[in-house]
Design a protein around this motif. Sequence first.
Motif, PDB file in Angstrom:
ATOM      1  N   GLN B 421     120.599  16.196  18.615  1.00 53.54           N
ATOM      2  CA  GLN B 421     121.107  15.744  19.900  1.00 53.54           C
ATOM      3  C   GLN B 421     120.710  16.726  21.010  1.00 53.54           C
ATOM      4  O   GLN B 421     120.696  17.935  20.811  1.00 53.54           O
ATOM      5  CB  GLN B 421     122.629  15.650  19.813  1.00 53.54           C
ATOM      6  CG  GLN B 421     123.283  15.113  21.037  1.00 53.54           C
ATOM      7  CD  GLN B 421     124.676  14.619  20.708  1.00 53.54           C
ATOM      8  OE1 GLN B 421     124.962  13.450  20.750  1.00 53.54           O
ATOM      9  NE2 GLN B 421     125.553  15.535  20.390  1.00 53.54           N
ATOM     10  N   ILE B 422     120.370  16.161  22.183  1.00 55.80           N
ATOM     11  CA  ILE B 422     120.036  17.031  23.322  1.00 55.80           C
ATOM     12  C   ILE B 422     121.322  17.399  24.045  1.00 55.80           C
ATOM     13  O   ILE B 422     122.001  16.530  24.604  1.00 55.80           O
ATOM     14  CB  ILE B 422     119.073  16.337  24.297  1.00 55.80           C
ATOM     15  CG1 ILE B 422     117.828  15.852  23.541  1.00 55.80           C
ATOM     16  CG2 ILE B 422     118.692  17.261  25.446  1.00 55.80           C
ATOM     17  CD1 ILE B 422     116.933  14.959  24.364  1.00 55.80           C
ATOM     18  N   THR B 423     121.683  18.651  23.978  1.00 57.24           N
ATOM     19  CA  THR B 423     122.910  19.084  24.650  1.00 57.24           C
ATOM     20  C   THR B 423     122.566  20.108  25.737  1.00 57.24           C
ATOM     21  O   THR B 423     123.437  20.647  26.391  1.00 57.24           O
ATOM     22  CB  THR B 423     123.888  19.717  23.643  1.00 57.24           C
ATOM     23  OG1 THR B 423     123.162  20.663  22.855  1.00 57.24           O
ATOM     24  CG2 THR B 423     124.491  18.666  22.740  1.00 57.24           C
ATOM     25  N   ASP B 424     121.282  20.327  25.885  1.00 60.31           N
ATOM     26  CA  ASP B 424     120.811  21.313  26.858  1.00 60.31           C
ATOM     27  C   ASP B 424     120.617  20.621  28.218  1.00 60.31           C
ATOM     28  O   ASP B 424     119.826  19.703  28.342  1.00 60.31           O
ATOM     29  CB  ASP B 424     119.475  21.883  26.346  1.00 60.31           C
ATOM     30  CG  ASP B 424     118.996  23.021  27.238  1.00 60.31           C
ATOM     31  OD1 ASP B 424     119.594  23.211  28.325  1.00 60.31           O
ATOM     32  OD2 ASP B 424     118.027  23.696  26.829  1.00 60.31           O
ATOM     33  N   GLU B 425     121.379  21.087  29.220  1.00 59.63           N
ATOM     34  CA  GLU B 425     121.320  20.443  30.536  1.00 59.63           C
ATOM     35  C   GLU B 425     119.918  20.484  31.138  1.00 59.63           C
ATOM     36  O   GLU B 425     119.439  19.508  31.706  1.00 59.63           O
ATOM     37  CB  GLU B 425     122.289  21.118  31.509  1.00 59.63           C
ATOM     38  CG  GLU B 425     123.734  20.842  31.144  1.00 59.63           C
ATOM     39  CD  GLU B 425     124.685  21.338  32.216  1.00 59.63           C
ATOM     40  OE1 GLU B 425     124.232  21.545  33.361  1.00 59.63           O
ATOM     41  OE2 GLU B 425     125.876  21.511  31.884  1.00 59.63           O
ATOM     42  N   SER B 426     119.258  21.645  30.974  1.00 57.29           N
ATOM     43  CA  SER B 426     117.960  21.800  31.624  1.00 57.29           C
ATOM     44  C   SER B 426     116.936  20.820  31.052  1.00 57.29           C
ATOM     45  O   SER B 426     115.977  20.446  31.724  1.00 57.29           O
ATOM     46  CB  SER B 426     117.456  23.240  31.464  1.00 57.29           C
ATOM     47  OG  SER B 426     117.330  23.523  30.091  1.00 57.29           O
ATOM     48  N   GLU B 427     117.167  20.407  29.814  1.00 60.68           N
ATOM     49  CA  GLU B 427     116.263  19.448  29.207  1.00 60.68           C
ATOM     50  C   GLU B 427     116.550  18.034  29.719  1.00 60.68           C
ATOM     51  O   GLU B 427     115.655  17.213  29.843  1.00 60.68           O
ATOM     52  CB  GLU B 427     116.433  19.491  27.676  1.00 60.68           C
ATOM     53  CG  GLU B 427     115.220  19.017  26.901  1.00 60.68           C
ATOM     54  CD  GLU B 427     115.419  19.164  25.387  1.00 60.68           C
ATOM     55  OE1 GLU B 427     114.994  18.268  24.657  1.00 60.68           O
ATOM     56  OE2 GLU B 427     116.019  20.187  24.952  1.00 60.68           O
ATOM     57  N   LEU B 428     117.812  17.781  30.044  1.00 56.82           N
ATOM     58  CA  LEU B 428     118.216  16.433  30.448  1.00 56.82           C
ATOM     59  C   LEU B 428     118.004  16.150  31.934  1.00 56.82           C
ATOM     60  O   LEU B 428     117.702  15.026  32.322  1.00 56.82           O
ATOM     61  CB  LEU B 428     119.696  16.206  30.113  1.00 56.82           C
ATOM     62  CG  LEU B 428     120.013  15.706  28.690  1.00 56.82           C
ATOM     63  CD1 LEU B 428     121.520  15.555  28.521  1.00 56.82           C
ATOM     64  CD2 LEU B 428     119.329  14.381  28.394  1.00 56.82           C
ATOM     65  N   ILE B 429     118.175  17.185  32.764  1.00 55.02           N
ATOM     66  CA  ILE B 429     118.144  16.950  34.223  1.00 55.02           C
ATOM     67  C   ILE B 429     116.849  16.289  34.698  1.00 55.02           C
ATOM     68  O   ILE B 429     116.902  15.310  35.447  1.00 55.02           O
ATOM     69  CB  ILE B 429     118.487  18.243  34.987  1.00 55.02           C
ATOM     70  CG1 ILE B 429     119.998  18.502  34.811  1.00 55.02           C
ATOM     71  CG2 ILE B 429     118.132  18.150  36.476  1.00 55.02           C
ATOM     72  CD1 ILE B 429     120.472  19.827  35.308  1.00 55.02           C
ATOM     73  N   PRO B 430     115.664  16.731  34.244  1.00 53.90           N
ATOM     74  CA  PRO B 430     114.441  16.054  34.700  1.00 53.90           C
ATOM     75  C   PRO B 430     114.425  14.575  34.334  1.00 53.90           C
ATOM     76  O   PRO B 430     113.999  13.726  35.124  1.00 53.90           O
ATOM     77  CB  PRO B 430     113.332  16.797  33.943  1.00 53.90           C
ATOM     78  CG  PRO B 430     113.925  18.069  33.507  1.00 53.90           C
ATOM     79  CD  PRO B 430     115.384  17.871  33.366  1.00 53.90           C
ATOM     80  N   ILE B 431     114.925  14.262  33.149  1.00 52.24           N
ATOM     81  CA  ILE B 431     114.941  12.857  32.713  1.00 52.24           C
ATOM     82  C   ILE B 431     115.880  12.057  33.610  1.00 52.24           C
ATOM     83  O   ILE B 431     115.567  10.954  34.052  1.00 52.24           O
ATOM     84  CB  ILE B 431     115.371  12.750  31.233  1.00 52.24           C
ATOM     85  CG1 ILE B 431     114.386  13.532  30.357  1.00 52.24           C
ATOM     86  CG2 ILE B 431     115.455  11.295  30.790  1.00 52.24           C
ATOM     87  CD1 ILE B 431     114.835  13.772  28.937  1.00 52.24           C
ATOM     88  N   ILE B 432     117.023  12.626  33.895  1.00 45.03           N
ATOM     89  CA  ILE B 432     118.007  11.938  34.728  1.00 45.03           C
ATOM     90  C   ILE B 432     117.455  11.716  36.130  1.00 45.03           C
ATOM     91  O   ILE B 432     117.583  10.627  36.705  1.00 45.03           O
ATOM     92  CB  ILE B 432     119.327  12.727  34.729  1.00 45.03           C
ATOM     93  CG1 ILE B 432     120.030  12.431  33.398  1.00 45.03           C
ATOM     94  CG2 ILE B 432     120.203  12.368  35.927  1.00 45.03           C
ATOM     95  CD1 ILE B 432     121.334  13.097  33.187  1.00 45.03           C
TER      96      ILE B 432
END
Lengths: 96, 486
Positions: B421-432
Amino acid sequence: MILSREDVSQVAFLARLELTDEEKDKLTGHINNLLQHFAKLQELDTDAVEPTSHVIPVENVFREDKARPSLPPQDVLANAPESQDDCFAVPRIVET
Amino acid sequence: MQEYEPIIGMEVHAELLTESKMFCGCTAEFGGEPNTRCCPVCLGLPGSLPVINVKAVQYVVKAALALNCSITPNSIFHRKNYFYPDLPKGYQISQYGDTPIGQHGWVQITVNGATKKIAIRRVHLEEDTGKLLHVEGDRSHIDYNRGGVPLMEIVTQNPPPPGLDQIQSAEEAKEYLVRLRAILTYIGVNDGKLEEGSLRCEPNISLRPVGQIEFGVKTELKNLNSFRAVLRGIEYELERQEKVLLKGGKIVHETRRWDDVRGATASMRSKEFEQEYRYFPEPDLTPLRFDAQWVEEQRKALPELPDQRKRRFIEELGIPEYDAEILTDSRPMAEFFEEAVKLSADAKSVSNWMMGDLLRLLNATGTEMEQSKLTPSHLTEMLNLIGKGTISGKIAKTVFEEMFGTGRRASEIVEKLGLTQITDESELIPIINQVLDENPRIVQDVLGGKDKSLAFLVGQTMRYTKGRANPPLVNRLLRERLESRR
């Protein structure tokens, strides 16, 4: 007459006996003779007597649940009137 | 229009899991080359004498007790005389009249929330018949391997005595068989295989006008080899009878065969004469006498039965009644559940996974629980990964399927397939940010107060991350990013 000739025919059918008309007549007489003796016994009052299923007072004769070798297949089929493909063969039975 | 109500009786035959046959030492195991499991006794050769298999008697006593029956102190065997080549002796050794091993019992069933106690008239012991093989040509073949295998017969009672019930729908008949099977497999006397025919059910079915006390004419159904067939066969037969009766016709007392492919029943050629079996006490066998104290010992030695286990699951483990009912239908299922709960303590999630994904996969692949590669620790390890946030509940479904199919461990699958699971914010923010850029209208809707539209944005994010994103985190980040665009 306790049993009719038709009763005798039916008993013969159930036992898969093929009887001629003369035999049926003869056997109807024989069976009725026999049954007259039982009719005599029936006159007794047996209301207070438990039905007897077995005459020898032995109960609970068991064997242990152990498998043992069976007969060789050729012996199993040795007395079969007919056999095919390791099976007993009988005149075709229609099930449906 | 005249209304009718169904009355259904059930006759169930269960082969007993003994090592040897009922009256001889031939193996009772399923299968084998034709006629390789026969001896003078089960072939009915002159001069041979049967001796009762003590284990078979104990099994029937056990089953009768588990079915709430009383044990007949003096029980005897009878000869049922008939000429049909499925038995070579010209008779079947069975138990007739008022001396079966067990009498007057009941089985509890629950259908659509309503509980009934189905009355059982008798539980008796007999021998199974040989198998007739229909081949091309003018001959039928017979394999006597199954002839003489211990067979238990369980018959319901219609009308039932006061306080007990009778079966009145196809659904109830199926449920009766489900619970009966559960009981027999729990106590280990039968393997419950409807498809192999080691457990067979022959319902008799009749309709009577509502308000009438006497039963209508019944038909008997054969060849029901699965629970689905039991359900469909009875439903079909009830409809057929109703149609005949509504048209003013009469039901014929006959045996009908269920054809699973056609989905219909058809009359089997009716016998020319009503069978006259001329039962009489079997003179080659001694009577059975059951000592009351011995019977009590047997009762005490019974294992926990499905209904007791069901209550324990509800009361001690706090799962819903419906779940408990399904989980206790089979012993392997119940044991899997109990083992998993011991390992994880979260009964409800274990139950959810079993009731949902596990049952679905078992059904879809036609696998029996006991053959499954999945073990309780497989499931609880996966639940741990969800709990720790390593995988999402959605990804877990993929992991579960993979575990079920391959028997590999959850952690191994997660690592190999990169499912963490991706729980790392920095990984998710670009996708969002990308999702927000691509959907300006939705963004305006949400900001304008249409909160429901947020779900679409969550869905898009999950899509881009192949379901690996942590949902609460996605929700929080989406809201934050949206606010910054206001």
